[in-house]
Design an enzyme around this catalytic site. Structure first.
Site, PDB file in Angstrom:
ATOM      1  CG  ASP A  58      -2.013   0.727   1.458  1.00 28.81           C
ATOM      2  OD1 ASP A  58      -2.374   1.627   0.030  1.00 28.81           O
ATOM      3  OD2 ASP A  58      -2.281   1.263   2.356  1.00 28.81           O
ATOM      4  CG  ASP A 149      -3.652   3.384  -3.674  1.00 28.77           C
ATOM      5  OD1 ASP A 149      -4.342   2.950  -4.445  1.00 28.77           O
ATOM      6  OD2 ASP A 149      -3.843   4.849  -2.926  1.00 28.77           O
ATOM      7  CD  GLU A 150      -5.093  -1.344  -1.957  1.00 30.09           C
ATOM      8  OE1 GLU A 150      -5.064  -2.111  -1.757  1.00 30.09           O
ATOM      9  OE2 GLU A 150      -6.070  -1.128  -1.877  1.00 30.09           O
TER      10      GLU A 150
END
Length: 306
Positions: A58, A149-150
């Site tokens: 993350d 973003d992850e």
């Protein structure tokens, strides 16, 4: 939470409590349900596996971090990416004031009057995200990207091929990934390492920002770790479901386990969801991945209790 909704919620929970009170008074029925619920838990536990190495990565305050990278003068002030209608993310300075993602910007400004709102530059976030995913593909070509973003990566084959079989060795690999990402993007990330995707995601949030958490593979260690967690830490539990459970005096995963008979009686499908999470059962293979529907987006869980 709006007052009218809270009143409705209390009425709904009162109805559930009345149903449970009658259930507890019927000893024969209670014992029958308890036996079924206990058997179901044992069946679910048999599904646990401990042969996979999953990592959930993350990126820390990703959009805000990119803005700070592009404009270092923003580093020491509270900022949020978004507008007066909605915020995508905020930096950790702003979060100290209660500013969070998915919050209307006008509310964020009330919480933090000095907050600087920045229009999103999504082409830049995508550029940085592609750099991160290129690094992750070196370890797992089948990585599962969850937005910009992850991501989830299965390190099992990588570690086997490189004869890495110890906790220390696995942690060293993941720290190496984190260093590669920072060297290429100047952005930090937090990682969770566990035997399945669900646990890895929970673990990635444990030592933020720029953290790493490895959850040992022993069943008792996993159960003890999860039992202390707030129910909100369970993926796909949102604020509405949390509020309903709180009104039933359920705040932690241990509370869920303690009330397992009640949960089974009220709704067997939801019982499976909660018990799987409480005993560390999740997705173990890429082929199992599918976007689960958040029970927080539906009231069916509670309607079925009536």
């Amino acid at each position: 939470m709006k007052k009218t909704y809270y009143i409705y919620l209390k009425q709904e929970v009162a109805s559930i409590e009345k149903k449970l009170d009658n259930f507890h008074k019927n000893k024969i029925l209670y014992d029958q349900v308890k036996q079924l619920a206990t058997s179901r838990i044992e069946f679910l536990k048999e599904q646990r596996r401990f042969d996979k190495i999953w990592v959930h990565l993350d990126m820390d305050m990703c959009f805000a971090a990119v803005e700070i990278k592009d404009n270092p003068s923003l580093k020491d002030i509270p900022i949020a990416v978004g507008n007066m209608s909605m915020i995508s993310t905020s930096n950790y300075i702003a979060r100290k004031y209660g500013v969070r993602s998915a919050m209307p910007g006008f509310i964020a400004m009330k919480l933090c009057p000095q907050l600087k709102l920045i229009d999103g530059h999504f082409y830049r976030y995508k550029q940085e995200s592609m750099k991160v995913m290129e690094i992750l593909e070196e370890y797992d070509v089948c990585l599962e990207s969850m937005g910009l973003d992850e991501a989830y990566i299965d390190l099992t084959d990588y570690c086997k091929n490189n004869k890495i079989f110890t906790k220390e060795g696995i942690i060293e690999v993941v720290n190496g990934i984190k260093k590669k990402i920072y060297a290429k993007t100047e952005l930090t990330c937090s990682c969770g390492i566990a035997c399945n995707k669900t646990l890895a995601k929970i673990c990635s949030d444990y030592n933020k920002p720029n953290g790493l958490f490895y959850l040992d593979y022993e069943p008792n260690v996993i159960e003890e770790f999860i039992s202390k967690l707030s129910i909100r830490k369970i993926p796909f539990i949102g604020s509405k479901t949390e509020s309903k459970l709180n009104l039933l005096n359920i705040f932690t995963c241990k509370d869920l386990i303690d009330r397992y008979v009640d949960l089974f009686y009220l709704n067997e499908e939801s019982f499976d969801f909660y018990m799987k999470n409480c005993f560390g059962i999740g997705s173990y293979e890429h082929s199992e991945y599918q976007e689960e529907k958040s029970i927080s987006r539906s009231d069916s869980f509670f309607y079925d209790w009536r």
